[in-house]
Design a protein around this motif. Sequence first.
Motif, mmCIF file in Angstrom:
data_model
loop_
_atom_site.group_PDB
_atom_site.id
_atom_site.type_symbol
_atom_site.label_atom_id
_atom_site.label_comp_id
_atom_site.label_asym_id
_atom_site.label_seq_id
_atom_site.Cartn_x
_atom_site.Cartn_y
_atom_site.Cartn_z
ATOM 1 N N GLU A 7 0.834 -1.206 0.000
ATOM 2 C CA GLU A 7 0.000 0.000 0.000
ATOM 3 C C GLU A 7 0.869 1.256 0.000
ATOM 4 O OE1 GLU A 7 -4.003 1.663 2.260
ATOM 5 O OE2 GLU A 7 -2.921 -0.069 3.062
ATOM 6 N N GLU A 8 1.929 1.232 0.786
ATOM 7 C CA GLU A 8 2.841 2.369 0.843
ATOM 8 C C GLU A 8 3.535 2.577 -0.500
ATOM 9 O OE1 GLU A 8 6.912 3.714 3.258
ATOM 10 O OE2 GLU A 8 5.642 2.093 4.027
ATOM 11 N N ALA A 9 3.949 1.461 -1.137
ATOM 12 C CA ALA A 9 4.622 1.547 -2.429
ATOM 13 C C ALA A 9 3.692 2.084 -3.511
ATOM 14 C CB ALA A 9 5.160 0.168 -2.826
ATOM 15 N N LEU A 10 2.441 1.630 -3.510
ATOM 16 C CA LEU A 10 1.482 2.087 -4.511
ATOM 17 C C LEU A 10 1.176 3.575 -4.348
ATOM 18 C CD1 LEU A 10 -1.025 -0.913 -4.683
ATOM 19 C CD2 LEU A 10 0.769 -0.300 -6.303
ATOM 20 N N ASN A 17 6.593 8.510 -8.173
ATOM 21 C CA ASN A 17 7.904 7.945 -7.863
ATOM 22 C C ASN A 17 8.208 6.793 -8.815
ATOM 23 O OD1 ASN A 17 10.173 6.658 -6.712
ATOM 24 N ND2 ASN A 17 9.624 7.397 -4.673
ATOM 25 N N GLU A 18 9.003 7.068 -9.847
ATOM 26 C CA GLU A 18 9.307 6.060 -10.864
ATOM 27 C C GLU A 18 10.306 5.014 -10.371
ATOM 28 O OE1 GLU A 18 7.731 5.711 -13.780
ATOM 29 O OE2 GLU A 18 6.462 7.290 -12.948
ATOM 30 N N VAL A 19 11.099 5.374 -9.363
ATOM 31 C CA VAL A 19 12.046 4.396 -8.798
ATOM 32 C C VAL A 19 11.281 3.265 -8.126
ATOM 33 C CG1 VAL A 19 13.869 4.031 -7.096
ATOM 34 C CG2 VAL A 19 13.853 6.110 -8.490
ATOM 35 N N VAL A 20 10.254 3.625 -7.360
ATOM 36 C CA VAL A 20 9.427 2.618 -6.694
ATOM 37 C C VAL A 20 8.660 1.804 -7.729
ATOM 38 C CG1 VAL A 20 7.486 2.247 -5.125
ATOM 39 C CG2 VAL A 20 9.202 3.967 -4.590
ATOM 40 N N ARG A 21 8.180 2.452 -8.780
ATOM 41 C CA ARG A 21 7.486 1.720 -9.853
ATOM 42 C C ARG A 21 8.403 0.647 -10.437
ATOM 43 N NH1 ARG A 21 3.230 2.771 -13.374
ATOM 44 N NH2 ARG A 21 3.030 4.909 -12.592
ATOM 45 N N GLU A 22 9.641 1.021 -10.713
ATOM 46 C CA GLU A 22 10.590 0.072 -11.293
ATOM 47 C C GLU A 22 10.878 -1.078 -10.333
ATOM 48 O OE1 GLU A 22 12.977 -1.745 -14.006
ATOM 49 O OE2 GLU A 22 11.650 -0.019 -14.313
ATOM 50 N N ARG A 23 10.962 -0.773 -9.047
ATOM 51 C CA ARG A 23 11.206 -1.829 -8.060
ATOM 52 C C ARG A 23 10.039 -2.804 -8.000
ATOM 53 N NH1 ARG A 23 13.854 1.558 -2.971
ATOM 54 N NH2 ARG A 23 15.886 1.921 -3.941
ATOM 55 N N LEU A 24 8.826 -2.285 -8.103
ATOM 56 C CA LEU A 24 7.645 -3.157 -8.087
ATOM 57 C C LEU A 24 7.607 -4.033 -9.326
ATOM 58 C CD1 LEU A 24 4.916 -0.739 -6.677
ATOM 59 C CD2 LEU A 24 5.833 -2.773 -5.567
ATOM 60 N N ILE A 25 7.988 -3.471 -10.448
ATOM 61 C CA ILE A 25 8.023 -4.259 -11.687
ATOM 62 C C ILE A 25 9.028 -5.394 -11.543
ATOM 63 C CG2 ILE A 25 8.699 -4.231 -14.124
ATOM 64 C CD1 ILE A 25 7.563 -1.384 -14.270
#
Length: 241
Positions: A7-10, A17-25
Motif C-alpha cells: 500500500e505504501e509503495a502504490l 515515484n518512478e524508482v518505486v514503480r521500477e522496483r515493483l516491476i
Amino acid sequence: MDKEKLEEALLEVKRGNEVVRERLIRHYKPYIINVVGHICKRYVSWSSDETSIGLIAFNRALDTFQFGRGRTFLNYVFLLIKRDLIDYFRKEKQEHHLSIHSVTAKEKDSHTSMDAVKSIEMYEQNNATSNLVSEILELDGILSHFKISFDELEKYSPKHNDSRLLVFEMADAFLKQEDLVEQLRKKHYFPATKFTKRTSYRLKTVERHRKYLVTLILIKLHPEWTHLSSYVQLGPRSVKK
C-alpha cells in the motif's frame, strides 16, 4: 510483499515515484511472466510480445488499484492482464488456445478467480517466496553504493571450490575487524589495503574476488535475510571437496 508495504509503495507510485514503480516491476516480474504464460498456455519470455502486453497491464494496475474493493492486488493484476491479452488476440485475429467464447458474467468471474489462484500458486512454487525477491532487491540497493549489481554476481562467483572456500574465509576474517566493518557500512567503501595488511591474504587475491567478497560480507551482516542466505548457499558447508 505484505499489504502494508504494498500500500505504501502504490501510494509512492501514484505520487510519481518512478524508482518505486521500477522496483515493483522487478519484484513482480516472475508473477507477470507466469500469468502471461498461464493465459497463453505456453512458455513466454520477458521479451515476448504477449509479456509486453502484460507489463502494460501491470503498470495500469499500479496506477489504478485501490484497497478495500474486494480484490487482492494479484487478482486485480491477473484480471487486467487477461482482458488486455484477449483484446490483443482478437485484434490480431490470431488463433489461440485461450477460449474467448461468450460466457455469463458470473462464469467469467469464476474462471478468472480460479485461474488467478493457479497463477499465484505457480508463482509461489517456481519463485520460492516474494520474501526472497524482496531481500535480493534490498541487497541490490546496497550493492549499488559499491558499484556492484546483483545480476553480475554470477560472473564474479568463484568457479573452483578452493577459491570459493577462500572467499568465505576472507569474509569471516573481515567481519572480525570491527573498525573496517564500520567503514564498510558508513562509507560504502571496501578497505582492501587495510584488510590485507592485517591478514595473510594477498591484495591481488582480494581485489580479484572483491565484488563477490563484498556481497558475502553484506549478507552476513544481515542475518534477517534468511531466504537470500539459503539462496546463495552461504557458508563453507556448501562447498563440496
